[in-house]
Design a protein around this motif. Structure first.
Motif, mmCIF file in Angstrom:
data_model
loop_
_atom_site.group_PDB
_atom_site.id
_atom_site.type_symbol
_atom_site.label_atom_id
_atom_site.label_comp_id
_atom_site.label_asym_id
_atom_site.label_seq_id
_atom_site.Cartn_x
_atom_site.Cartn_y
_atom_site.Cartn_z
ATOM 1 N N THR A 97 0.846 -1.185 0.000
ATOM 2 C CA THR A 97 0.000 0.000 0.000
ATOM 3 C C THR A 97 0.881 1.235 0.000
ATOM 4 N N VAL A 98 0.751 2.047 -1.031
ATOM 5 C CA VAL A 98 1.520 3.278 -1.160
ATOM 6 C C VAL A 98 0.832 4.364 -0.345
ATOM 7 N N THR A 99 1.594 4.955 0.582
ATOM 8 C CA THR A 99 1.064 6.013 1.441
ATOM 9 C C THR A 99 1.811 7.336 1.274
ATOM 10 N N HIS A 100 3.013 7.272 0.646
ATOM 11 C CA HIS A 100 3.857 8.452 0.496
ATOM 12 C C HIS A 100 4.563 8.424 -0.851
ATOM 13 N N PHE A 101 5.097 9.566 -1.249
ATOM 14 C CA PHE A 101 5.938 9.674 -2.440
ATOM 15 C C PHE A 101 7.156 10.502 -2.062
ATOM 16 N N ALA A 102 8.183 10.423 -2.897
ATOM 17 C CA ALA A 102 9.381 11.240 -2.677
ATOM 18 C C ALA A 102 9.950 11.658 -4.020
ATOM 19 N N THR A 103 10.652 12.795 -4.014
ATOM 20 C CA THR A 103 11.353 13.251 -5.211
ATOM 21 C C THR A 103 12.841 13.282 -4.922
ATOM 22 N N GLY A 104 13.640 13.030 -5.969
ATOM 23 C CA GLY A 104 15.099 13.024 -5.831
ATOM 24 C C GLY A 104 15.764 13.353 -7.147
ATOM 25 N N PHE A 105 17.091 13.510 -7.096
ATOM 26 C CA PHE A 105 17.842 13.935 -8.273
ATOM 27 C C PHE A 105 18.372 12.814 -9.147
ATOM 28 N N THR A 106 18.515 11.603 -8.644
ATOM 29 C CA THR A 106 19.059 10.535 -9.475
ATOM 30 C C THR A 106 18.098 9.367 -9.540
ATOM 31 N N GLY A 107 18.328 8.486 -10.516
ATOM 32 C CA GLY A 107 17.377 7.440 -10.810
ATOM 33 C C GLY A 107 17.337 6.238 -9.922
ATOM 34 N N THR A 118 2.547 12.869 1.530
ATOM 35 C CA THR A 118 1.568 11.781 1.614
ATOM 36 C C THR A 118 0.809 11.616 0.297
ATOM 37 N N VAL A 119 0.349 10.415 0.080
ATOM 38 C CA VAL A 119 -0.508 10.087 -1.058
ATOM 39 C C VAL A 119 -1.904 9.860 -0.484
ATOM 40 N N SER A 120 -2.854 10.625 -0.986
ATOM 41 C CA SER A 120 -4.215 10.504 -0.466
ATOM 42 C C SER A 120 -5.217 10.520 -1.622
ATOM 43 N N PRO A 121 -5.992 9.469 -1.761
ATOM 44 C CA PRO A 121 -6.027 8.297 -0.902
ATOM 45 C C PRO A 121 -4.838 7.380 -1.184
ATOM 46 N N SER A 122 -4.559 6.498 -0.239
ATOM 47 C CA SER A 122 -3.484 5.515 -0.424
ATOM 48 C C SER A 122 -3.785 4.659 -1.647
ATOM 49 N N ILE A 123 -2.739 4.053 -2.217
ATOM 50 C CA ILE A 123 -2.891 3.218 -3.414
ATOM 51 C C ILE A 123 -2.481 1.791 -3.068
ATOM 52 N N VAL A 124 -3.410 0.856 -3.191
ATOM 53 C CA VAL A 124 -3.090 -0.555 -2.994
ATOM 54 C C VAL A 124 -2.507 -1.056 -4.309
ATOM 55 N N THR A 125 -1.290 -1.595 -4.267
ATOM 56 C CA THR A 125 -0.606 -2.040 -5.484
ATOM 57 C C THR A 125 -0.723 -3.552 -5.642
ATOM 58 N N GLY A 126 -0.412 -4.000 -6.835
ATOM 59 C CA GLY A 126 -0.431 -5.431 -7.112
ATOM 60 C C GLY A 126 -0.665 -5.678 -8.594
ATOM 61 N N ASN A 127 -0.941 -6.916 -8.923
ATOM 62 C CA ASN A 127 -1.117 -7.331 -10.308
ATOM 63 C C ASN A 127 -2.237 -6.527 -10.984
ATOM 64 N N GLY A 128 -1.915 -5.893 -12.098
ATOM 65 C CA GLY A 128 -2.903 -5.159 -12.882
ATOM 66 C C GLY A 128 -3.183 -3.746 -12.399
ATOM 67 N N ILE A 129 -2.565 -3.311 -11.326
ATOM 68 C CA ILE A 129 -2.783 -1.963 -10.793
ATOM 69 C C ILE A 129 -1.703 -1.024 -11.352
ATOM 70 N N THR A 130 -2.127 0.122 -11.875
ATOM 71 C CA THR A 130 -1.210 1.139 -12.400
ATOM 72 C C THR A 130 -1.273 2.359 -11.478
ATOM 73 N N PRO A 131 -0.338 2.471 -10.535
ATOM 74 C CA PRO A 131 -0.363 3.611 -9.614
ATOM 75 C C PRO A 131 -0.127 4.931 -10.343
ATOM 76 N N GLN A 132 -0.759 5.966 -9.837
ATOM 77 C CA GLN A 132 -0.654 7.274 -10.477
ATOM 78 C C GLN A 132 -0.744 8.377 -9.423
ATOM 79 N N LEU A 133 0.131 9.380 -9.562
ATOM 80 C CA LEU A 133 0.028 10.605 -8.766
ATOM 81 C C LEU A 133 -0.606 11.645 -9.670
ATOM 82 N N THR A 134 -1.628 12.293 -9.197
ATOM 83 C CA THR A 134 -2.365 13.248 -10.023
ATOM 84 C C THR A 134 -1.702 14.627 -10.018
ATOM 85 N N THR A 135 -2.251 15.516 -10.819
ATOM 86 C CA THR A 135 -1.757 16.890 -10.870
ATOM 87 C C THR A 135 -2.107 17.658 -9.598
ATOM 88 N N ALA A 136 -2.852 17.057 -8.706
ATOM 89 C CA ALA A 136 -3.143 17.671 -7.403
ATOM 90 C C ALA A 136 -2.075 17.328 -6.367
#
Length: 142
Positions: A97-107, A118-136
């Motif tokens: 379950t994705v609850t946070h995101f981070a930004t950094g300079f290298t790959g 924080t990521v709100s709402p949280s994203i449950v990951t797994g087979n067939g799920i394409t997580p996405q952070l919105t423009t918000a």
């Protein structure tokens, strides 16, 4: 200690859009970084964390590059947001379950985090799920 609104805006524009902060900082002219790397986290990495701390591990997961330009990020009133949704690779297995995101300079690896949130709402990951952070998804320099 707080920063002025003008300083917050200048810092965000320098880091995320490669815009010179007149009289203070010029974007690297030799080999400037062209992308900000975005990672998904299953817990808050904290101020001592790195891009690898609590990073998502679902099968096929990878960090995503966002152009370090006004085409990749927009700044308004001391907050920066992605111009377009940030879409991560679709899961082919695993879970979490994705609850946070981070930004950094290298790959890759355990590199320094620039900002996390924080990521709100949280994203449950797994087979067939394409997580996405919105423009918000907002980052501020407060």
């Amino acid at each position: 200690m707080s920063k002025s609104n003008a300083a917050e805006t200048a810092i965000l524009k320098l880091v995320y859009q490669a815009v010179t902060w007149t009289g203070i900082a010029v974007n690297d002219t030799g080999t400037p970084l062209t992308n900000i790397h975005v990672a998904l986290m299953t817990a808050d990495p904290g101020e001592a964390g790195t891009m690898s701390t609590s990073e998502a591990t679902y099968t096929s997961y990878a960090r995503v590059n966002v152009a370090r330009t006004t085409g990749g990020w927009t700044e308004s009133s001391g907050t920066v947001t992605p111009v377009a949704a940030i879409t991560f690779p679709a899961g082919t297995g695993g879970s979490g379950t994705v609850t946070h995101f981070a930004t950094g300079f290298t790959g890759g690896g355990a590199v320094a985090i620039i900002h996390s949130g924080t990521v709100s709402p949280s994203i449950v990951t797994g087979n067939g799920i394409t997580p996405q952070l919105t423009t918000a998804t907002a980052i501020s320099e407060e």
